[in-house]
Design an enzyme around this catalytic site. Structure first.
Site, PDB file in Angstrom:
ATOM      1  N   ILE A  63       0.853  -1.188   0.000  1.00 14.25           N
ATOM      2  CA  ILE A  63       0.000   0.000   0.000  1.00 14.25           C
ATOM      3  C   ILE A  63       0.887   1.236   0.000  1.00 14.25           C
ATOM      4  CG2 ILE A  63      -1.808   1.270   1.222  1.00 14.25           C
ATOM      5  CD1 ILE A  63      -2.882  -1.358   2.258  1.00 14.25           C
ATOM      6  N   ALA A 108       4.800   4.178   2.458  1.00 21.95           N
ATOM      7  CA  ALA A 108       4.222   2.934   1.946  1.00 21.95           C
ATOM      8  C   ALA A 108       4.444   1.834   2.977  1.00 21.95           C
ATOM      9  CB  ALA A 108       4.876   2.538   0.626  1.00 21.95           C
ATOM     10  N   LYS A 109       3.806   0.717   2.798  1.00 23.73           N
ATOM     11  CA  LYS A 109       4.074  -0.451   3.632  1.00 23.73           C
ATOM     12  C   LYS A 109       3.613  -1.688   2.888  1.00 23.73           C
ATOM     13  CE  LYS A 109       5.773  -1.119   7.810  1.00 23.73           C
ATOM     14  NZ  LYS A 109       6.777  -0.277   8.464  1.00 23.73           N
ATOM     15  N   GLY A 110       4.256  -2.802   3.189  1.00 22.18           N
ATOM     16  CA  GLY A 110       3.837  -4.070   2.620  1.00 22.18           C
ATOM     17  C   GLY A 110       3.683  -5.091   3.719  1.00 22.18           C
ATOM     18  N   ASP A 149      10.910  -5.036   8.003  1.00 18.57           N
ATOM     19  CA  ASP A 149      10.038  -4.687   9.139  1.00 18.57           C
ATOM     20  C   ASP A 149       9.881  -5.972   9.942  1.00 18.57           C
ATOM     21  OD1 ASP A 149       8.186  -2.396  10.172  1.00 18.57           O
ATOM     22  OD2 ASP A 149       6.908  -4.155  10.213  1.00 18.57           O
TER      23      ASP A 149
END
Ligand code: NAD
Length: 418
Positions: A63, A108-110, A149
């Protein structure tokens, strides 16, 4: 794996925090829509052939919350609770974090909904490569730059780099948190923790506190928790309790951090199996009186219905993302317990990721000392800016930090014509 479910999901926490800050900054409805939701949100199925021959399908997300100030930037998490709401919340926090730290990135992040500890190394590699393949259209040094992360590490980033480079040619700047041998930055592995400690040092100096001999309690003994424990121990602090997903240890005289670091972080053994302390549960951790309480694992872990009344510390240092629910946050502040907010405290990782990206683009590596000097300068500057505004406006640390970040992102959007 005994994962304790958070009482309020991190995504909902970030949403509530955003609404409060948007009211304060008097954003109009278009600005709220633009800054409150994602720029782009992608969900993928990730099929993996398991060692026993079965195909298992995992759900993955990438995202991109905002690219207004630069390429989207944010980690990839492998965790059983990673879902769309959590990943969006974390992507949103990345936007505020890069803006507050003043590095030229968006947010953003996944995430992949998986317990990485239940996978073999071969299964983990297959999962990473398929996930990368399915989101690779979104990625690129000037589009979107992932990093590690929770549940991912340097090796996972190396596979990601390899998979992306197969399609696009060798592109080290597409991912940060890589091994040094593949263009990673010196100081990146401990950057988030080093940033946590720089913020604590600045706060301690301003408030007349000392790090030396102070009592520290940490939830989480992964990259952030274990490295923070190690650095604080080197500064003479007494780390009296830590937990990981399986429980933890308590010793009021201070734990043997160098050996626990080797046992729990390097060898990945459960913290509770280390000698030299009383075994505790994750719930018991919050009841231990301390000076610095450092959540460094999951979101939503400090809440009114779970542990707020038990907490007895001088300051909460949010090393994890979104560890405090909004109600708990307010009550702690009104009790006179400051909560140093996540997107200030744990910005060291993304700041050094930015240095790594710069080094990759320029093909010019920096020394460890250069990295830490620049990290210290940048994160201390962010801390001072927040402190000033907090003093002037008499608001919480979090609200002051939000006001600065929101204003910077809104300004970039406005200048771009949105
Ligand atoms: P990690 O996977 O290296 O470590 C996570 C730790 O949390 C492990 O020790 C794990 O056992 C523990 N844990 C998991 N579930 C738990 C539970 N229910 N109770 C207690 N402990 C539990 O992850 P990390 O990289 O150290 O990230 C930790 C937090 O810091 C996350 O919130 C992440 O978003 C945030 N963060 C990480 C970075 C980074 O650079 N790694 C940067 C900014 C923010």
């Amino acid at each position: 794996m005994s994962v304790t479910r958070a009482t309020m999901a991190p995504g909902a926490i970030v949403r509530t925090q955003f609404d409060t800050a948007a009211d304060l900054a008097q954003l109009d409805s278009a600005q709220r829509r633009l800054l409150g939701g994602p720029f782009r949100s992608v969900t993928v199925d990730v099929p993996v052939r398991m060692d026993d021959g079965r195909i298992e399908v995992f759900r993955g997300y990438r995202i991109q919350h905002s690219g207004a100030r630069g390429p989207c930037k944010g980690g990839i998490r492998f965790h059983p609770e990673a879902d769309q709401e959590e990943v969006l919340g974390l992507a949103t926090t990345m936007t505020w974090k890069t803006a507050l730290a003043d590095v030229p990135f968006g947010g953003a992040k996944g995430g992949v909904q998986v317990d990485p500890r239940a996978l073999s190394q071969r299964e983990l590699e297959a999962l990473t490569r398929t996930f990368t393949g399915r989101i690779s259209l979104l990625l690129g040094p000037y589009r979107d730059v992932p990093a590690p992360d929770m549940g991912t590490n340097q090796q996972v980033m190396a596979w990601l780099l390899d998979e992306y480079s197969k399609r696009n040619g060798y592109t080290p700047a597409v991912v940060t948190g890589k091994p040094i041998a593949l263009g990673g930055s010196l100081g990146r592995e401990e950057a988030t923790a080093q940033g946590v400690v720089y913020v604590m040092e600045a706060y301690a100096a301003d408030e007349g506190l000392l790090i030396r001999d102070s009592r520290v309690v940490i939830q989480g003994f992964g990259n952030v928790g274990a490295q923070t424990a190690r650095i604080l121990h080197e500064h003479g602090a007494r780390v009296i309790a830590v937990t990981d997903v399986d429980g933890g240890l308590h010793n009021d005289k201070g734990l043997d951090i160098p050996n626990l670091f080797d046992h729990g972080y390097r060898k990945r053994r459960p913290v509770a199996e280390f000698p030299g302390g009383d075994r505790i549960t994750n719930e018991a951790l919050w009841r231990i009186p301390c000076d610095w309480l450092i959540p460094a694992a999951l979101g939503g872990v400090i809440s009114k219905d779970r542990n707020l009344d038990d907490i007895d510390c001088r300051v909460v240092v949010e090393a994890a993302n979104a560890p405090t629910t909004p109600i708990a946050d307010k009550e702690l502040e009104s009790r006179g317990v400051p909560v140093l907010p996540d997107f200030l405290v744990n910005a060291g990782g993304v700041i050094v990721s930015y240095f790594e990206w710069v080094q990759n683009l320029q093909q010019h590596p920096w020394t460890f000392e250069e990295v830490n000097e620049e990290l210290h300068r940048k994160i201390t500057h962010a801390y001072r800016t927040v402190r000033e505004l907090r003093k002037q406006s008499k608001v919480s640390w979090r609200t002051a930090a939000y006001a600065i970040a929101l204003q910077r992102v809104a300004e970039a959007e406005r200048l771009r014509g949105h």
